[in-house]
Motif scaffolding. Structure first.
Motif, short mmCIF file in Angstrom:
data_model
loop_
_atom_site.label_atom_id
_atom_site.label_comp_id
_atom_site.label_asym_id
_atom_site.label_seq_id
_atom_site.Cartn_x
_atom_site.Cartn_y
_atom_site.Cartn_z
N THR A 1 0.82 -1.22 0.00
CA THR A 1 0.00 0.00 0.00
C THR A 1 0.85 1.27 0.00
OG1 THR A 1 -0.17 -0.06 2.41
CG2 THR A 1 -1.90 -1.16 1.18
N GLY A 2 2.16 1.12 -0.12
CA GLY A 2 3.03 2.29 -0.23
C GLY A 2 3.76 2.69 1.03
N PHE A 3 3.60 1.90 2.11
CA PHE A 3 4.32 2.12 3.37
C PHE A 3 3.92 3.39 4.10
CE2 PHE A 3 7.06 -0.65 0.84
CZ PHE A 3 7.34 -1.66 1.75
N GLY A 4 2.64 3.72 4.08
CA GLY A 4 2.20 4.84 4.89
C GLY A 4 1.31 5.81 4.14
N GLY A 5 1.23 7.06 4.67
CA GLY A 5 0.40 8.09 4.09
C GLY A 5 0.99 8.71 2.84
N PRO A 6 0.42 9.83 2.39
CA PRO A 6 0.85 10.47 1.14
C PRO A 6 2.34 10.78 1.08
CG PRO A 6 -1.20 11.43 1.90
CD PRO A 6 -0.72 10.54 3.01
N ASN A 7 2.89 11.33 2.14
CA ASN A 7 4.32 11.68 2.11
C ASN A 7 5.20 10.43 2.13
OD1 ASN A 7 4.26 14.62 2.06
ND2 ASN A 7 3.33 14.45 4.09
N SER A 8 4.78 9.42 2.86
CA SER A 8 5.53 8.16 2.85
C SER A 8 5.47 7.50 1.47
CB SER A 8 4.97 7.21 3.91
OG SER A 8 5.17 7.72 5.20
N LEU A 9 4.32 7.56 0.83
CA LEU A 9 4.18 7.01 -0.52
C LEU A 9 5.08 7.77 -1.50
CD1 LEU A 9 2.93 5.24 -2.68
CD2 LEU A 9 0.94 6.77 -2.71
N HIS A 10 5.11 9.09 -1.37
CA HIS A 10 5.99 9.90 -2.21
C HIS A 10 7.44 9.45 -2.06
CE1 HIS A 10 7.68 13.56 -4.05
NE2 HIS A 10 8.52 13.57 -3.03
N ARG A 11 7.86 9.25 -0.81
CA ARG A 11 9.23 8.82 -0.57
C ARG A 11 9.47 7.40 -1.10
NH1 ARG A 11 12.38 7.08 4.84
NH2 ARG A 11 14.47 7.07 3.94
N THR A 12 8.48 6.53 -0.95
CA THR A 12 8.60 5.17 -1.46
C THR A 12 8.89 5.17 -2.96
OG1 THR A 12 7.16 4.21 0.23
CG2 THR A 12 7.35 3.00 -1.84
N VAL A 13 8.14 5.98 -3.70
CA VAL A 13 8.34 6.07 -5.15
C VAL A 13 9.76 6.53 -5.47
CG1 VAL A 13 7.63 7.27 -7.26
CG2 VAL A 13 5.90 6.47 -5.63
N ARG A 14 10.21 7.57 -4.80
CA ARG A 14 11.54 8.11 -5.07
C ARG A 14 12.64 7.11 -4.71
NH1 ARG A 14 11.45 13.84 -5.52
NH2 ARG A 14 9.59 14.29 -6.76
N GLU A 15 12.48 6.41 -3.57
CA GLU A 15 13.50 5.45 -3.15
C GLU A 15 13.56 4.25 -4.09
OE1 GLU A 15 15.81 5.69 -0.84
OE2 GLU A 15 15.12 7.66 -0.14
N LEU A 16 12.41 3.78 -4.54
CA LEU A 16 12.42 2.65 -5.47
C LEU A 16 12.97 3.05 -6.83
CD1 LEU A 16 11.56 -0.32 -4.95
CD2 LEU A 16 10.83 1.28 -3.19
N GLU A 17 12.75 4.28 -7.23
CA GLU A 17 13.39 4.77 -8.45
C GLU A 17 14.91 4.72 -8.31
OE1 GLU A 17 10.93 8.10 -10.88
OE2 GLU A 17 11.50 8.69 -8.84
N ARG A 18 15.40 5.23 -7.19
CA ARG A 18 16.85 5.23 -6.96
C ARG A 18 17.40 3.81 -6.88
NH1 ARG A 18 15.96 10.33 -4.31
NH2 ARG A 18 15.13 9.37 -2.40
N SER A 19 16.58 2.87 -6.45
CA SER A 19 17.02 1.48 -6.34
C SER A 19 17.07 0.77 -7.69
CB SER A 19 16.09 0.71 -5.41
OG SER A 19 16.15 1.24 -4.10
N GLY A 20 16.52 1.40 -8.72
CA GLY A 20 16.57 0.82 -10.06
C GLY A 20 15.33 0.08 -10.49
N ALA A 21 14.23 0.17 -9.74
CA ALA A 21 13.01 -0.53 -10.12
C ALA A 21 12.47 0.00 -11.45
CB ALA A 21 11.94 -0.37 -9.04
N ALA A 22 12.08 -0.91 -12.32
CA ALA A 22 11.48 -0.53 -13.60
C ALA A 22 10.00 -0.26 -13.45
CB ALA A 22 11.72 -1.61 -14.64
N ALA A 23 9.39 -0.85 -12.42
CA ALA A 23 7.96 -0.67 -12.15
C ALA A 23 7.68 -0.99 -10.69
CB ALA A 23 7.11 -1.56 -13.05
N ILE A 24 6.68 -0.32 -10.13
CA ILE A 24 6.22 -0.67 -8.78
C ILE A 24 4.72 -0.94 -8.84
CG2 ILE A 24 8.02 0.58 -7.54
CD1 ILE A 24 5.98 2.82 -7.03
N GLN A 25 4.28 -1.83 -7.96
CA GLN A 25 2.87 -2.19 -7.88
C GLN A 25 2.30 -1.71 -6.56
OE1 GLN A 25 1.81 -6.44 -8.51
NE2 GLN A 25 0.77 -6.22 -6.55
N ILE A 26 1.21 -0.95 -6.62
CA ILE A 26 0.56 -0.39 -5.44
C ILE A 26 -0.88 -0.89 -5.40
CG2 ILE A 26 -0.06 1.74 -4.24
CD1 ILE A 26 2.02 3.16 -6.03
N GLU A 27 -1.35 -1.26 -4.21
CA GLU A 27 -2.69 -1.81 -4.08
C GLU A 27 -3.60 -0.91 -3.26
OE1 GLU A 27 -1.99 -5.03 -0.50
OE2 GLU A 27 -0.98 -5.36 -2.42
N ASP A 28 -4.89 -1.21 -3.31
CA ASP A 28 -5.88 -0.35 -2.65
C ASP A 28 -6.42 -0.96 -1.36
OD1 ASP A 28 -7.38 -2.40 -3.73
OD2 ASP A 28 -8.79 -1.14 -4.84
#
Length: 295
Positions: A81-108
């Motif tokens: 679910t992105g590891f938390g609220g909006p700001n945590s989700l924002h950071r999750t996206v940025r950290e996974l980008e830096r890690s080299g992920a080609a895609a991330i999957q987020i659920e509802d």
């Protein structure tokens, strides 16, 4: 344009599960360019924990970084679910980008999330679910793809379709309609042919690139591509194969007091000696070693 995005435009993509760097290297060795890191497999192999959301975002990001660095494959990563609220989700996206992920999957799903095998799944309301996807799409700074998964199958097929359409409008590149319990009937009660028809119907109704899991018995990934699926992920089959082999080995060792019986019955496909080291790029390591002057 990312390689994964380009290949999805050219045709269907298969992403087998790879739970660690070694497994990812072996997947690449077999010819796969894309692998899938599932939350279930990550927590099972790295924490020896059930799929209960125990891992942290930074642990997952480091894990993906190791796989990306070692294997050179496109990594699709399950971030729950992105590891938390909006700001945590924002950071999750940025950290996974830096890690080299080609895609991330987020659920509802709502917190605490539940693995479909456990039961008790609940989803957040539509507005919150859509906001997650919009925040993820707006947070990325690269061509990393966003896969939006819905677990609204516990509600109805119509809700699954509507959420997938809303996720697409919010910026999701692909959608994953989870269909474990569709319209009150477990998917496992359906025949393989029924499951294929359900999948085809969802693809047609959603009208956006769709991700599915392993094909039903008697069918292949190509069969899914033929009905319009864009990406087939197989999250846990390789983990099951690995654990089955280890369980059989330990049982044999316990019963015989030696590794001989097991290795005779199951000769190693890749021996843990120079064979494995060569598969892991030993020649390149030795070349760097030899480039350093010795005294």
């Amino acid at each position: 344009m990312s390689t994964l995005r380009a290949r999805l435009k050219e045709g269907g993509v298969v992403a087998p599960g790879a739970h660690d760097a070694l497994t990812a290297v072996l997947a690449r060795r077999a010819g796969f360019n894309t692998i899938y890191v599932s939350g279930f497999a990550f927590e099972a192999t790295q924490l020896a924990a059930p799929d209960m959301g125990m891992a942290t975002m930074t642990e997952l990001a480091a894990h993906v970084s190791h796989i990306d660095s070692a294997a050179g494959v496109e990594v699709i990563c399950d971030v729950d679910t992105g590891f938390g609220g909006p700001n945590s989700l924002h950071r999750t996206v940025r950290e996974l980008e830096r890690s080299g992920a080609a895609a991330i999957q987020i659920e509802d799903q709502a917190e605490p999330k539940r693995c479909p095998f456990v039961g008790g799944r609940q989803v957040v309301d539509r507005d919150t679910a859509v906001a997650r996807i919009r925040i993820a799409a707006e947070s990325r700074q690269s061509d990393m793809l966003i896969i939006a998964r819905t677990d609204a199958d516990e509600i109805s097929t119509d809700e699954v379709v509507e959420r997938c359409r809303l996720f697409a409008a919010a910026g999701a590149d692909l959608v994953l309609p989870m269909v474990r319990n569709l319209d009150g009937r477990p998917i496992t009660d359906r025949t393989p042919s029924e499951r294929m028809r359900i999948c085809e119907d969802l693809v047609e109704r959603i009208g956006h690139p769709v991700v599915t899991l392993d094909p039903p018995a008697g069918h292949t990934a190509q069969d899914l591509f033929d009905i319009g699926v864009s990406l087939v992920i197989m999250p846990l089959a390789s983990l099951e194969a690995a654990t089955t082999a280890v369980v059989e080995y330990f049982d044999s060792l316990r019963d015989t007091g030696s590794s001989e019986a097991h290795t005779t019955a199951y000769p190693p496909r890749l021996a843990a000696n120079l064979d494995m080291m060569n598969a892991l790029g030993l020649a390149e390591y030795l070349e760097r070693d030899e480039a350093m002057p010795r005294r």
